[in-house]
Design a protein around this motif. Structure first.
Motif, short mmCIF file in Angstrom:
data_model
loop_
_atom_site.label_atom_id
_atom_site.label_comp_id
_atom_site.label_asym_id
_atom_site.label_seq_id
_atom_site.Cartn_x
_atom_site.Cartn_y
_atom_site.Cartn_z
N HIS A 1 0.88 -1.16 -0.07
CA HIS A 1 0.10 -0.03 -0.22
C HIS A 1 0.81 1.41 0.05
O HIS A 1 0.65 2.44 -0.60
CB HIS A 1 -0.91 -0.09 1.14
N THR B 1 1.25 3.25 -3.51
CA THR B 1 0.96 4.86 -3.61
C THR B 1 2.04 5.64 -3.93
O THR B 1 1.90 6.78 -4.44
CB THR B 1 0.58 5.27 -1.84
N SER C 1 -5.98 5.40 -8.18
CA SER C 1 -5.51 5.71 -7.19
C SER C 1 -5.98 7.07 -6.87
O SER C 1 -5.46 8.09 -5.88
CB SER C 1 -4.08 5.98 -6.95
N ASN D 1 -6.80 1.73 -4.73
CA ASN D 1 -5.96 2.10 -3.68
C ASN D 1 -6.70 3.05 -2.73
O ASN D 1 -6.34 4.29 -2.95
CB ASN D 1 -4.36 2.37 -4.38
N ALA E 1 -4.09 5.22 -0.92
CA ALA E 1 -3.54 6.54 -1.40
C ALA E 1 -4.41 7.43 -1.46
O ALA E 1 -4.19 8.82 -1.45
CB ALA E 1 -2.98 5.97 -3.01
N ASP F 1 -4.06 11.53 -0.22
CA ASP F 1 -3.57 12.58 -1.41
C ASP F 1 -3.71 13.99 -0.96
O ASP F 1 -4.85 14.36 -0.46
CB ASP F 1 -4.74 12.44 -2.47
#
Length: 503
Positions: A56, A60, A83, A399, A402, A406
């Motif tokens: 993960h 990311t 993502s 994901n 991610a 962000d």
């Protein structure tokens, strides 16, 4: 298995693999559109080494380099990772009809679980029938409302144990005790029996270890998935491990089912019990071809593992974040005292009136999604997204870890700031793709309604009734936040905290 041994095993098959890959080095792509960007793969092994011990984190990081839709070559398996909210929406909503089937890990083939389980099943009539059974018999609003007293009883047992610890000054392993609560609740909901797991005992830890070993085997990168010719070898032993775990669970289920069938025969018909097992046995007795005993076992396995692991893991992460941010804990407690009062017990009806606690739990889902990639999807046809193609049969991962980290979506994304959810209307019911810890579309987690009630109720009760301090000399800023990666994302070091009775 040591990495050098695995690589030796891989290259011992290199001649075979090279021949096989020569004719199929790239996935079928009749549209001629390019794949999403991604790191250049090595010969034979592709991008396997890019995954690392924490995929993960690795994926990311790659999304920051290559964009919100990337492709990887994991041996022979093409994997596309979404993502961002936009790419997640495309996979789970716009192309839901083409991405709803599962890419099933080799380890999940244990005891044919891929054929009979609910989670790994393809979208077909049988899957729809099982989903309908779960919704109507366990997760509908009416069912949940009627089982409130059962959850209160299990919660009272937890609170009694916490009270004992507050008197003796004993620290709680909050993840283990949350798991015990979930375990007792799920057993009572499925079977109307108490599993007789005592708080502070090793009995729940044994089951917890079984559940963790299962999720670890399901989520761990597996060479048998990347090189199908290795499946008979099972080089990492993950299939064998899951087979033993499934057998242990089936022995438990078979014993309970056998006792229930004996009671039904003795009484000359169905029992008066209002639980999931009785509903499943009624369906089985009406038409075994519609729901066999084997299907019942596999369905119970999915419900049991998901019902115990995910909620308890979330509860531990929530308490970890609140212990790391004591000022947030104070805000939650003050809200509860204002809404519930000092002498009343927290009820499920109170959940809608405690927005700050709701925000705390949303923020925890953002930072610590229990299933960081959701469950793997599979493209049944070529799919075009933003001028790139997800090829047929590709594994598709979303994901959510991610998305939650962000910086373009969340200011100061690594900070625990529940207040951000007081300023915007975002929920985790599958419509806001910035926050989808339970997934979205037709594959959204069916147990979401129960998890929503249980997590809020347990956290509210723990904070409403007790103050907490860390074990030893640990300060809030020193709490170990490291993760243990599997299919679920657990806390690597258990949170141990001492309850203090509020004055």
């Amino acid at each position: 298995m040591d990495l050098s041994v695995l690589l030796f095993l891989l290259f011992s098959f290199a001649v075979w693999a090279s021949f096989a890959l020569r004719s199929n080095s790239r996935p079928r792509n009749p549209s001629k559109l390019p794949l999403p960007p991604g790191p250049k793969p090595f010969p034979i092994i592709g991008n396997i080494l890019e995954l690392g011990p924490n995929p993960h984190h690795s994926l990311t990081k790659l999304s920051k380099t290559y964009g919100p839709l990337i492709s990887l070559k994991l041996g022979t398996l093409t994997t596309v990772v979404a993502s961002s909210p936009e790419t997640a929406r495309a996979v789970l909503q716009q192309y839901d009809h083409l991405c709803s089937n599962r890419s099933v890990p080799a380890a999940v083939h244990a005891l044919d679980h891929h054929k009979f389980g609910l989670a790994p099943s393809p979208v077909n009539d049988r899957w729809r029938r099982l989903r309908k059974i779960c919704k109507e018999q366990m997760f509908s609003v009416s069912r949940l409302d009627s089982s409130q007293e059962l959850r209160r009883e299990k919660l009272h047992q937890l609170m009694d144990y916490v009270q004992e610890c507050s008197i003796t000054g004993r620290a709680l392993d909050i993840g283990r005790e949350a798991f015990t609560t979930s375990l007792n609740l799920i057993f009572a909901s499925l079977f109307s029996v108490d599993f007789a797991v005592l708080y502070g005992s090793d009995s729940s830890q044994e089951i917890k270890d079984m559940v963790w070993k299962n999720t670890e085997a399901s989520g761990k990168p597996n060479l048998a998935d990347y090189f199908p010719f290795l499946r008979p070898v099972d080089p990492q032993g993950l299939l064998r491990r899951k087979t033993l775990i499934y057998k242990k669970f089936f022995e438990i289920f078979d014993g309970i089912i056998g006792q229930r069938l004996q009671s039904r025969r003795a009484s000359g018909g169905p029992m008066s019990k209002n639980d999931m097992l009785e509903a499943l046995l009624d369906l089985n007795q009406k038409n075994e071809s519609e729901l066999s005993f084997n299907e019942i076992n596999h369905l119970l396995l999915d419900l049991f593992i998901a019902g115990t692991d995910t909620s308890s893991t979330t509860i531990e992460w929530v308490m970890t974040e609140l212990m790391s941010n004591p000022e947030k804990m104070v805000k939650v407690r003050n809200e509860l005292l204002n809404v519930v009062g000092q002498n009343e017990r927290v009820q499920e009806a109170d959940i809608s009136r405690i927005p700050y606690l709701q925000a705390v739990i949303k923020e925890t889902f953002r930072l610590h999604p229990v299933v960081p990639f959701l469950l793997p999807h599979k493209a049944t046809e070529d799919i075009e997204i933003n001028g790139r193609v997800i090829p047929q049969n590709a594994q598709v991962l979303v994901n959510v870890y991610a998305i939650g980290r962000d910086a373009n979506l969340w200011p100061e994304p690594d900070r625990f700031v529940p207040e951000r959810f007081l300023e915007q209307e975002i929920n985790y019911h599958g419509r806001h793709f910035e926050l989808i810890p339970f997934g979205s579309g037709r594959r959204i987690c069916p147990g979401l309604p129960l998890a929503h009630r249980m997590v809020h109720l347990v956290i509210a009760s723990l904070i409403h009734n007790f103050d907490w301090k860390l074990e030893g000399e640990i300060q809030p800023g020193q709490i170990d936040m490291s993760e243990k990666f599997g299919l679920t994302l657990q806390k690597a070091t258990p949170l141990k905290i001492i309850p203090l009775k509020l004055k």
